[in-house]
Structures are given as structure tokens and as C-alpha cells.
Design an enzyme around this catalytic site. Structure first.
Site, PDB file in Angstrom:
ATOM      1  CG  HIS A 124      -1.530   5.742   6.901  1.00  0.00           C
ATOM      2  ND1 HIS A 124      -1.617   6.014   4.983  1.00  0.00           N
ATOM      3  CD2 HIS A 124      -0.750   6.866   7.554  1.00  0.00           C
ATOM      4  CE1 HIS A 124      -1.869   7.883   5.253  1.00  0.00           C
ATOM      5  NE2 HIS A 124      -0.509   7.142   6.894  1.00  0.00           N
ATOM      6  CB  THR A 193       2.630   7.783  -2.557  1.00  0.00           C
ATOM      7  OG1 THR A 193       2.594   8.887  -2.392  1.00  0.00           O
ATOM      8  CG2 THR A 193       4.107   8.380  -3.183  1.00  0.00           C
TER       9      THR A 193
END
Length: 243
Positions: A124, A193
Site C-alpha cells: 500500500h 492482519t
């Protein structure tokens, strides 16, 4: 020996046996460094703003309301005082020992590199990199973090953070390299995550080995595919491992 201790013992055994380890991590890796998580109870998604973070951190909002974007971005997305925690440090140590091949991260804080990791694939992007949208000139984070209003290049163009906003595609080259590392790994550790953000979360499907480890505070939809699951803070788990 309780279940957590037994799981950590097994994780240590697999680390000792493996020579091609890949780590895939998310926001939970950095929360112990004081970087806010988006989806936890105390995360940004559960705080109240006039507009939801998903809207403010979108490409459309950035283009249409850049002043509002940078107001939020400076306030919530730049924890520049954060320091690497035990998870970041242990991963860097595993890489130096020649056992860990790559860190694949959804985080944009640069803490893996700060801890000493060299092969870091940032799915990202990173808040530490910024470029002028007009001439492409590079700027460090200080160009965006300091001051108010819109960060401008010397050419007058708008400086944009090199982070992947909502509605923007992930870098194809980074994704290709991530898939390649995971396919070749003899051990894949997934930590911090919830595995709900795609396409990044789908990466673990490319792992074909028998040492898939999921370390997360809460269960995930992928737990049934794992060879070992540990529901604990990743920093606390890694603190007990040795290289």
C-alpha cells in the site's frame, strides 16, 4: 505447558527447520508501536468524523477536496515518532540470519525498514515517499508533514503521498514479486492482519507449503487453512523466539 506456549514452541521448531521464510503482515504489527489500527475497536474506522475515513482516503476525495484530505492525513496518518517493536526487530534479525527472504506488508509507516529489514514489499505504499503530480520530483515526508494547506512542489504542482488510496490499484510489480516470494516459501507467517482487504489478503492462497502460521489477536476466515494459529499480540509472540 499451556496452549500458547506449545504453539510458540512449535513455531520456534519450524523457524529452526526453515530456510525460505516469508512474512506477510498488517496493521496489528505496528499497533504495539503506537500506530493506530483501522479496524480494531479503537481504530480510525470507529472514530467519528464528518466523513468516514474510507471516503477521505479515496482517490476521488483527494482530487476533489485535497485540503480536507491533507488535514486528515497530517492528523491521523503520520505517526512519525513511532519506533519498531519486537516483531519488526525479530523479522530484521531473521533476515540478517539468512532465513527470512522478504517482508510483505500492508502498512505504510516504514517501521520494517527502520528496524533494519532490507527486502520489504509495501503493498500500500509508504508515507515516507511523496512525489509532485506535475513534474514527478521526489519529496520526503517532511514536505507533507510540516505546515498547513496543500503541499506544493517548487514547480507549483501538488505533492501526493505514495500511498495507495481507495479506488487506486496496487502496484503490479510489487504484487508480482509478492506472489513469487510466497510461492517459493517453505514457511509463510501471516501476522497482525484480519485478512479482509483484497487483493492483498488473497496472496496467501499462493502458498503451497505445510507451514502456514497465522498470528492475530482475533480469529480470521483463513484460520481453517492454517497449519498453526496463534491468537495473541504478534510482538509478544516474537519476543519469545530466538534466531
Amino acid at each position: 505447558m499451556n496452549q500458547l506456549q506449545e504453539s510458540i514452541r512449535r513455531l520456534q521448531q519450524w523457524l529452526d527447520e526453515s530456510e525460505n521464510i516469508v512474512f506477510f503482515g498488517g496493521a496489528g504489527v505496528s499497533t504495539e508501536s503506537g500506530v493506530p489500527d483501522f479496524r480494531s475497536v479503537d481504530g480510525l474506522y470507529h472514530q467519528k468524523y464528518r466523513e468516514p475515513p474510507e471516503t477521505i482516503l479515496s482517490h476521488t476525495y483527494f482530487m476533489q477536496k485535497p485540503e480536507g484530505f491533507f488535514r486528515f492525513y497530517r492528523d491521523k496518518m503520520l505517526p512519525l515518532g513511532a519506533q519498531p517493536n519486537d516483531a519488526h526487530k525479530k523479522l530484521a534479525e531473521l533476515e540478517r540470519a539468512g532465513k527470512l527472504r522478504a517482508v510483505i506488508t500492508q502498512n505504510i509507516d516504514g517501521l520494517h525498514q527502520k528496524a533494519g529489514s532490507r527486502e520489504v514489499l509495501e503493498l500500500h505504499g509508504s508515507v515516507l515517499r511523496n512525489h509532485c503530480m506535475r513534474c514527478g520530483k521526489f519529496y520526503g515526508v517532511e514536505a507533507v508533514a510540516g505546515g498547513e494547506g496543500l503541499p506544493r512542489c517548487s514547480c507549483g504542482g501538488l505533492i501526493k503521498p505514495d500511498v495507495v488510496l481507495y479506488e487506486e490499484a496496487l502496484d503490479e510489480n510489487v504484487m508480482y514479486r509478492a506472489v513469487d516470494y510466497i510461492r517459493k516459501a517453505d514457511m509463510l507467517i501471516v501476522g497482525g492482519t484480519s485478512l479482509v482487504v483484497y487483493p492483498a489478503a488473497g496472496l496467501i492462497r499462493y502458498y503451497g507449503g505445510n507451514k502456514l502460521v497465522l498470528i492475530n489477536l482475533q480469529p480470521t476466515d483463513y484460520d481453517r487453512y492454517a497449519n498453526l494459529t496463534i491468537n495473541a499480540k504478534i510482538g509478544e509472540v516474537f519476543r519469545q523466539l530466538h534466531v
